[in-house]
Motif scaffolding. Structure first.
Motif, PDB file in Angstrom:
ATOM      1  N   LEU A 207      44.980 -31.610 -34.366  1.00  0.00           N
ATOM      2  CA  LEU A 207      44.660 -30.336 -34.993  1.00  0.00           C
ATOM      3  C   LEU A 207      43.639 -29.646 -34.095  1.00  0.00           C
ATOM      4  O   LEU A 207      42.476 -30.059 -34.030  1.00  0.00           O
ATOM      5  N   LEU A 208      44.063 -28.602 -33.393  1.00  0.00           N
ATOM      6  CA  LEU A 208      43.174 -27.949 -32.429  1.00  0.00           C
ATOM      7  C   LEU A 208      42.288 -26.894 -33.073  1.00  0.00           C
ATOM      8  O   LEU A 208      41.209 -26.599 -32.553  1.00  0.00           O
ATOM      9  N   ALA A 215      34.144 -15.642 -41.055  1.00  0.00           N
ATOM     10  CA  ALA A 215      32.695 -15.601 -40.930  1.00  0.00           C
ATOM     11  C   ALA A 215      32.159 -15.050 -39.617  1.00  0.00           C
ATOM     12  O   ALA A 215      30.954 -14.882 -39.500  1.00  0.00           O
ATOM     13  N   ASP A 216      33.028 -14.786 -38.622  1.00  0.00           N
ATOM     14  CA  ASP A 216      32.459 -14.430 -37.323  1.00  0.00           C
ATOM     15  C   ASP A 216      33.486 -13.685 -36.481  1.00  0.00           C
ATOM     16  O   ASP A 216      34.668 -13.600 -36.837  1.00  0.00           O
ATOM     17  N   ASP A 217      32.991 -13.172 -35.348  1.00  0.00           N
ATOM     18  CA  ASP A 217      33.867 -12.553 -34.352  1.00  0.00           C
ATOM     19  C   ASP A 217      34.044 -13.464 -33.151  1.00  0.00           C
ATOM     20  O   ASP A 217      34.510 -13.018 -32.097  1.00  0.00           O
ATOM     21  N   LEU A 218      33.691 -14.734 -33.302  1.00  0.00           N
ATOM     22  CA  LEU A 218      33.811 -15.725 -32.244  1.00  0.00           C
ATOM     23  C   LEU A 218      34.224 -17.069 -32.843  1.00  0.00           C
ATOM     24  O   LEU A 218      33.917 -17.366 -34.007  1.00  0.00           O
ATOM     25  N   PRO A 219      34.880 -17.917 -32.069  1.00  0.00           N
ATOM     26  CA  PRO A 219      35.145 -19.284 -32.528  1.00  0.00           C
ATOM     27  C   PRO A 219      33.827 -20.051 -32.678  1.00  0.00           C
ATOM     28  O   PRO A 219      32.816 -19.706 -32.049  1.00  0.00           O
ATOM     29  N   TYR A 220      33.853 -21.092 -33.488  1.00  0.00           N
ATOM     30  CA  TYR A 220      32.661 -21.936 -33.637  1.00  0.00           C
ATOM     31  C   TYR A 220      33.083 -23.295 -34.208  1.00  0.00           C
ATOM     32  O   TYR A 220      34.117 -23.419 -34.861  1.00  0.00           O
ATOM     33  N   TRP A 221      32.256 -24.300 -33.933  1.00  0.00           N
ATOM     34  CA  TRP A 221      32.521 -25.654 -34.418  1.00  0.00           C
ATOM     35  C   TRP A 221      31.834 -25.893 -35.771  1.00  0.00           C
ATOM     36  O   TRP A 221      30.750 -25.354 -36.027  1.00  0.00           O
ATOM     37  N   VAL A 222      32.450 -26.704 -36.601  1.00  0.00           N
ATOM     38  CA  VAL A 222      31.820 -27.203 -37.819  1.00  0.00           C
ATOM     39  C   VAL A 222      31.967 -28.715 -37.861  1.00  0.00           C
ATOM     40  O   VAL A 222      32.904 -29.285 -37.292  1.00  0.00           O
ATOM     41  N   ASP A 223      30.995 -29.363 -38.490  1.00  0.00           N
ATOM     42  CA  ASP A 223      31.100 -30.796 -38.741  1.00  0.00           C
ATOM     43  C   ASP A 223      31.990 -31.000 -39.966  1.00  0.00           C
ATOM     44  O   ASP A 223      31.884 -30.262 -40.951  1.00  0.00           O
ATOM     45  N   VAL A 224      32.866 -31.989 -39.910  1.00  0.00           N
ATOM     46  CA  VAL A 224      33.736 -32.301 -41.039  1.00  0.00           C
ATOM     47  C   VAL A 224      33.021 -33.321 -41.929  1.00  0.00           C
ATOM     48  O   VAL A 224      32.695 -34.420 -41.473  1.00  0.00           O
ATOM     49  N   PRO A 225      32.724 -32.971 -43.187  1.00  0.00           N
ATOM     50  CA  PRO A 225      32.000 -33.897 -44.063  1.00  0.00           C
ATOM     51  C   PRO A 225      32.645 -35.285 -44.133  1.00  0.00           C
ATOM     52  O   PRO A 225      31.940 -36.298 -44.178  1.00  0.00           O
ATOM     53  N   LYS A 234      35.133 -35.782 -34.387  1.00  0.00           N
ATOM     54  CA  LYS A 234      35.793 -34.787 -33.546  1.00  0.00           C
ATOM     55  C   LYS A 234      35.435 -33.357 -33.932  1.00  0.00           C
ATOM     56  O   LYS A 234      35.657 -32.430 -33.146  1.00  0.00           O
ATOM     57  N   GLY A 235      34.907 -33.168 -35.159  1.00  0.00           N
ATOM     58  CA  GLY A 235      34.602 -31.828 -35.617  1.00  0.00           C
ATOM     59  C   GLY A 235      35.851 -31.007 -35.872  1.00  0.00           C
ATOM     60  O   GLY A 235      36.983 -31.466 -35.698  1.00  0.00           O
ATOM     61  N   PRO A 333      32.850 -28.034 -25.576  1.00  0.00           N
ATOM     62  CA  PRO A 333      33.295 -29.157 -26.403  1.00  0.00           C
ATOM     63  C   PRO A 333      32.364 -29.409 -27.591  1.00  0.00           C
ATOM     64  O   PRO A 333      31.191 -29.014 -27.582  1.00  0.00           O
ATOM     65  N   TYR A 334      32.910 -30.052 -28.573  1.00  0.00           N
ATOM     66  CA  TYR A 334      32.199 -30.319 -29.826  1.00  0.00           C
ATOM     67  C   TYR A 334      30.958 -31.175 -29.625  1.00  0.00           C
ATOM     68  O   TYR A 334      30.978 -32.177 -28.912  1.00  0.00           O
ATOM     69  N   GLU A 335      29.880 -30.755 -30.269  1.00  0.00           N
ATOM     70  CA  GLU A 335      28.658 -31.543 -30.389  1.00  0.00           C
ATOM     71  C   GLU A 335      28.238 -31.500 -31.852  1.00  0.00           C
ATOM     72  O   GLU A 335      28.115 -30.422 -32.431  1.00  0.00           O
ATOM     73  N   LYS A 336      28.031 -32.645 -32.433  1.00  0.00           N
ATOM     74  CA  LYS A 336      27.682 -32.715 -33.848  1.00  0.00           C
ATOM     75  C   LYS A 336      26.429 -31.889 -34.133  1.00  0.00           C
ATOM     76  O   LYS A 336      25.417 -32.004 -33.451  1.00  0.00           O
ATOM     77  N   GLY A 337      26.520 -31.026 -35.139  1.00  0.00           N
ATOM     78  CA  GLY A 337      25.393 -30.212 -35.544  1.00  0.00           C
ATOM     79  C   GLY A 337      25.261 -28.890 -34.809  1.00  0.00           C
ATOM     80  O   GLY A 337      24.306 -28.150 -35.048  1.00  0.00           O
ATOM     81  N   TYR A 338      26.255 -28.572 -33.959  1.00  0.00           N
ATOM     82  CA  TYR A 338      26.153 -27.377 -33.139  1.00  0.00           C
ATOM     83  C   TYR A 338      27.384 -26.476 -33.303  1.00  0.00           C
ATOM     84  O   TYR A 338      28.515 -26.961 -33.378  1.00  0.00           O
ATOM     85  N   LEU A 339      27.165 -25.150 -33.331  1.00  0.00           N
ATOM     86  CA  LEU A 339      28.262 -24.188 -33.329  1.00  0.00           C
ATOM     87  C   LEU A 339      29.000 -24.225 -32.006  1.00  0.00           C
ATOM     88  O   LEU A 339      30.225 -24.090 -31.933  1.00  0.00           O
TER      89      LEU A 339
END
Length: 363
Positions: A207-208, A215-225, A234-235, A333-339
């Motif tokens: 799942l890419l 919520a935004d005009d840009l992509p961003y990462w979220v942590d998956v609970p 993997k976020g 690339p994904y970093e936990k806790g970071y957009l």
């Protein structure tokens, strides 16, 4: 503040909301902040434009699909109570216009300009008309998931919803040759995003991106609970969708009154984001389309003018959502806790009147 919804006279018997650590994603009211974030689009593009075609026809509420009532949502004469156990032939034929005529008008336009779109394909819809999915794949477009049925999932039991998710992945893979790399529900439950994550993981499918965010005009990462105890999380990459530059607003009272309104609104949005990009803050823009809405001849010319206008501009990257996701995942690339790397997420926790952790609470 009053609520527009009908509530029971005795609200004391309503169960209070309880946070679910497995399903509930924290809110982030801060995002990238005042200085935004440079996504470093390919070729130094000032804006990434994502055209999305929602293909839902035949998968909406109808007794012919085993539902108790007909659809009333997003057609030329909205409103009215659902017709219980009765066919709404007029609504059905309105949706049929999208699958019989409107979809091909849109496809011809994008193929002519060689602009790649993302098809939000509802599984049941492309089962009924596989040529839509096959044409998209043949011409190099992106086929993503819009769920197996275009219905509300709010009250569906989790196991039933998971079965629908699995069936959707299998349906797109069978018809289009590979599973969908991205997902957009639109009418999701509070559990849907986690359930999608779970099914993809259980099936061993990548799942890419997910687009159930505005919520935004840009992509961003979220942590998956649900990943909180994973050794190698993997976020989830969010590629925000839009109800703003969306032709569904032709079918709501507060929406577009004419094709000219649609053209002006979308052009203004493009000009604003393009200007921000030229000033050093490139953005992403979503233009959302429906075959039975913008596919009508009188409205279609407004879309054609928009495509022509965008084509006249330099440093514009017209891309599918998967192309945008692949670029972002490679560069950031994904970093936990970071957009995104270097941009820490400011989450409002699961408490009432929460305050973002990066700010001091008011005294």
């Amino acid at each position: 503040m009053s609520t527009p919804y009908d509530l029971p006279a005795d609200t004391s018997k309503i169960k209070e909301f309880e946070w679910d650590d497995h399903y509930d994603f924290p809110r982030d009211l801060v995002g990238y902040g005042e200085n935004s974030f440079d996504p470093k689009w390919p070729g130094g593009a000032k804006i990434a434009v994502s055209f999305v075609i929602n293909y839902e026809e035949g998968a909406e509420h109808t007794v012919l699909n085993g539902d108790m009532h007909s659809e009333t949502h997003l057609w030329e004469a909205p409103g009215g109570a659902p017709k219980i156990q009765e066919r709404a032939v007029n609504i059905e034929s309105e949706y049929d216009y999208g699958s019989r005529s409107g979809v091909w008008r849109l496809f011809r336009l994008f193929n002519k300009f060689n602009y790649k779109y993302t098809l939000y394909a509802v599984g049941k819809a492309i089962e009924d008309n596989p040529a839509v999915g096959l044409s998209s794949v043949k011409n190099g477009h992106d086929v993503a998931s819009h769920a197996y049925r275009w219905i509300d999932y709010a009250n569906m039991p989790p196991e039933q919803e998971k079965a629908y998710i699995k069936k959707e992945i299998e349906t797109i893979a069978k018809i289009c040759g590979e599973p969908p790399k991205g997902w957009y529900y639109g009418r999701l439950s509070s559990r849907s995003q986690t359930l999608v994550w779970e099914v993809y993981k259980e099936m061993g499918v990548s799942l890419l991106w997910d687009s159930d965010s505005y919520a935004d005009d840009l992509p961003y990462w979220v942590d998956v609970p649900a990943e909180k105890n994973e050794k190698d999380p993997k976020g989830m990459l969010m590629i925000p969708y839009s109800y703003d530059c969306n032709d569904y607003k032709f079918n709501v009272p507060t929406g577009f009154g004419s094709p000219t309104h649609f053209y002006d609104h979308v052009k203004n949005a493009f000009d604003t984001l393009y200007e921000e990009g030229c000033e050093g803050s490139p953005k992403m823009m979503t233009i959302a389309l429906h075959c039975r809405c913008i596919g009508k001849p009188g409205r279609f010319m407004a879309l054609k003018r928009i495509v022509e206008y965008i084509a006249s501009k330099e440093n514009v990257w017209v891309a599918t959502r998967t192309q945008i996701a692949e670029h972002f995942r490679e560069k950031f690339p994904y970093e936990k806790g970071y957009l995104a790397p270097g941009v820490k997420r400011a989450e409002a926790s699961n408490t009432i009147n929460a305050w973002p952790a990066h700010k001091a609470a008011p005294v």
